[in-house]
Design a protein around this motif. Structure first.
Motif, short mmCIF file in Angstrom:
data_model
loop_
_atom_site.label_atom_id
_atom_site.label_comp_id
_atom_site.label_asym_id
_atom_site.label_seq_id
_atom_site.Cartn_x
_atom_site.Cartn_y
_atom_site.Cartn_z
N CYS A 77 17.29 -58.86 -6.70
CA CYS A 77 17.24 -58.15 -7.98
C CYS A 77 18.56 -57.44 -8.24
N PRO A 127 20.40 -55.54 -11.39
CA PRO A 127 20.58 -55.04 -12.77
C PRO A 127 22.06 -54.88 -13.10
N ASP A 183 24.70 -51.81 -15.14
CA ASP A 183 24.75 -50.47 -15.70
C ASP A 183 26.13 -50.23 -16.29
N SER A 198 19.78 -53.36 -7.02
CA SER A 198 18.62 -52.64 -7.57
C SER A 198 18.10 -51.55 -6.65
N ASP A 253 17.60 -59.60 -24.82
CA ASP A 253 17.85 -58.34 -24.12
C ASP A 253 17.99 -57.19 -25.11
N GLY A 296 12.37 -55.73 -9.56
CA GLY A 296 12.76 -55.30 -10.90
C GLY A 296 11.68 -54.49 -11.58
N THR A 298 11.71 -50.83 -10.80
CA THR A 298 12.76 -49.99 -11.38
C THR A 298 12.36 -49.42 -12.74
N LEU A 328 13.29 -50.66 -15.42
CA LEU A 328 14.38 -50.96 -16.35
C LEU A 328 13.90 -51.95 -17.42
N TYR A 371 15.61 -54.38 -18.65
CA TYR A 371 16.09 -55.72 -18.33
C TYR A 371 16.84 -55.69 -17.00
N PHE A 372 16.78 -56.80 -16.28
CA PHE A 372 17.42 -56.94 -14.98
C PHE A 372 17.52 -58.42 -14.66
N CYS A 406 22.26 -46.38 -17.95
CA CYS A 406 20.91 -46.88 -17.70
C CYS A 406 20.18 -46.01 -16.67
#
Length: 613
Positions: free
Chosen positions: A22, A24, A26, A276, A457, A515, A518, A520, A522-523, A590
């Motif tokens: 994973c 991401p 930032d 991640s 995204d 993911g 997290t 988040l 998107y990742f 992020c």
């Protein structure tokens, strides 16, 4: 103090990359001084970094002189060349303000094209031919303009026109073979805050396709650096400071094309790929819905079936069985290649007493989406948009029809779904996943696919900012299903020896679960081939090579710059600051928006007991 041991740093990084799935991205704050008339702003910043303290960072020891010697002084650069500039302008005034605040004496000729979305492909070709020596710099700001309204048809129309014009521009730049740089300016593309998204509406996604298109175009326009710059969606009239910083990005030669940037009121930010692991502190759970319908578009395809099987495993693990799964497609036909997967799903679902079915749905129109939502009658509990069509082609052979085919199956369909969910109440909805791709960050022959996934995204960011459920998963290359499963041994070996090889189903699903933890929006889920990846970040001969190594530098360390040549000054500056993902004082947008609040909430609710869980 020990010198920078690149071999040890690289081997430590390989150990961290090995098996991790994973990754991401930032945006890290990285302010630079305004560019000046003689083009030496970064030179002065590097001099200051080396000389500002008797404590010399390890990464700069090769360049710094000892205290007994004179401070480092870089040779003054030659006066920057004056540039001929072709501008596809915005109507918002960003280009106007940027050029009004540009460093003095940098432009020899400037052609500004307004109302550029009305141009034809022939018009674009004529514009490129106007300058006999070719345009040194092409500025594309058409993605800054808002659609007529935030209605989905208007958003699609405007986004399509922007993407088409940029495609024509890229094609002409390749044919001309004398363009020295492309500057892409958008506004609000990567904004995360509720206030901006609520005020701007869905039109804030307008320039998002340009991000993915630019990343893939870099791989084909090897001699043309592309500098992608996002800024505030709402810019105060007369904000000369912001305009001057935008102008610096345009005219700072030794950073142009080296990074993707955001120029915001709070500073300058650069995008980096990250691990991640520290973001998993958010510790988000994924509880299966106890009732309702989970729908999977592309449900007769390999990835849709993998997801269905995983959902059943999660249901068994959590002891939840009150929902059903609809595997959606136009044809409802299961290929021979996928038949065994579907039979496994049927058998597993029967044991769990969970209804599963192949169902018909057409996502190519708003009517098709609305009919589906009426059919589930407010009981939609989850939706996975895994449908998609590939129309891969190198830029020289690409045509607009191939864009439309990809767009219709990916982000147009997602927009129809977004609009339908705004109008049809579904109080049981727990998750909405849009399946994107790592092609967002560049993939040869996928300019169209990269652009469409970048829009997914952006739509995800918009929905999250407005408090709507949504997540985008940027998948890498699956190896157990689809085309990869029937690949020849020779082709498979070649792919497995690439920087990002195929991954197995268990590896991909493990990355998904990382993911999910997290939280988040998107990742990316993909697998590194660590030692091969290290080789890809060694070169720094051209800005596009530098862009690649700078994007991955937080997880794939690069060697120190060999010299203090101006081409390498940004590398010296970046490495002198050190890894930002491991710096507790670094400002990362992020992480601030999603991870820190979630981790703080966990601490308040669970304290140290939660860590033991």
């Amino acid at each position: 103090m020990a010198e920078y041991n690149y071999e040890k740093v690289a081997m430590d990084a390989c150990a961290e990359m090995e098996g991790h799935m994973c990754w991401p991205v930032d945006w890290f704050k990285e302010d630079l001084p305004l560019e000046n008339k003689d083009g030496s702003a970064l030179d002065s910043a590097v001099e200051k970094m080396v000389n500002q303290s008797t404590h010399i960072p390890r990464l700069l020891q090769n360049f710094a002189k000892r205290q007994t010697q004179e401070p480092l002084e870089l040779p003054r650069p030659d006066p920057p060349a004056k540039l001929s500039v072709l501008v596809f302008s915005d109507s918002f005034g960003l280009c106007k303000g940027m050029f009004e605040n540009a460093p003095e004496g940098r432009i020899s000729q400037k052609k500004v094209v307004e109302n550029c979305l009305s141009l034809t492909q022939e018009d674009v070709a004529k514009l490129f031919a106007e300058s006999k020596k070719g345009w040194d710099l092409v500025v594309f700001a058409a993605g800054c303009d808002a659609p007529r309204s935030n209605a989905v048809p208007d958003v699609i129309e405007q986004s399509s026109a922007v993407s088409r014009l940029y495609f024509w521009l890229l094609a002409e730049a390749q044919r001309a073979d004398n363009v020295k740089g492309i500057f892409v300016l958008v506004r609000g593309c990567f904004a995360e805050d509720k206030k901006t998204h609520s005020k701007a509406g869905l039109g804030i996604t307008m320039g998002s396709t340009l991000f993915g298109m630019s990343n893939s175009a870099r791989m084909e326009l090897e001699g043309v650096p592309i500098h992608f710059c996002d800024t505030e969606y709402f810019v105060q009239e007369g904000d000369s400071n912001l305009y001057a910083r935008l102008a610096s990005e345009l005219f700072r030669v030794n950073t142009f094309g080296h990074v993707d940037v955001r120029i915001l009121n709070s500073g300058r930010y650069v995008q980096r790929r990250i691990n991640s692991t520290p973001y998993e502190a958010a510790a988000k759970a994924f509880p299966m819905p106890p009732e309702g319908v989970i729908a999977i578009s592309g449900g007769n395809g390999a990835l849709g079936l993998v997801m269905g099987n995983w959902l059943l495993d999660k249901a068994a693990e959590q002891g939840v069985t009150g929902f059903s799964i609809q595997f959606l497609s136009r044809s409802m036909k299961i290929s021979d290649q996928n038949l065994q997967q579907w039979q496994t799903i049927q058998s597993k679902a029967a044991k769990l007493n969970i209804p599963v079915e192949q169902a018909r749905m057409d996502m190519s129109s708003q009517e098709g989406i609305d009919n589906f939502l009426r059919g589930v009658d407010g009981k939609l509990a989850g939706f996975i948009h895994s449908a998609g069509v590939l129309q891969d082609s190198m830029l020289m052979n690409l045509n607009w029809d191939k864009f439309e085919t990809v767009f219709e199956s990916k982000h147009y369909a997602a927009l129809y779904l977004h609009d339908g969910l705004e109008r049809f109440s579904n109080p049981l909805l727990r998750f909405l996943w849009l399946f994107s791709s790592t092609s967002v960050y560049g993939n040869m022959g996928q300019i169209n696919y990269s652009g469409s996934n970048a829009f997914l995204d952006a739509l995800t960011r918009h929905r999250n900012a407005k408090g709507r459920i949504c997540m985008a998963v940027q998948w890498g290359a699956w190896g157990d299903v689809g085309m990869a499963s029937t690949m020849s041994d020779a082709m498979r070996l070649r792919t497995m020896n690439s920087p990002m090889p195929y991954f197995t189903n268990p590896e991909g699903l493990a990355g998904l679960e990382k993911g999910l933890s997290t939280g988040l929006p998107y990742f990316s889920v993909f697998k590194f081939n660590p030692h091969v990846m290290l080789q890809t970040v060694q070169g720094a001969d051209h800005p596009n090579m530098c862009h690649y190594r700078n994007f991955y530098c937080e997880v794939v360390p690069t060697p120190m710059a060999p010299t203090l040549d101006r081409h390498h000054l940004y590398t010296v500056f970046r490495m002198g600051r050190g890894p930002q993902s491991k710096n507790p004082n670094a400002v990362a947008t992020c992480k601030q928006a999603y991870i820190n609040p979630a981790a703080a909430q966990n601490d308040r609710e669970w304290g140290e007991d939660f860590r033991q869980w």
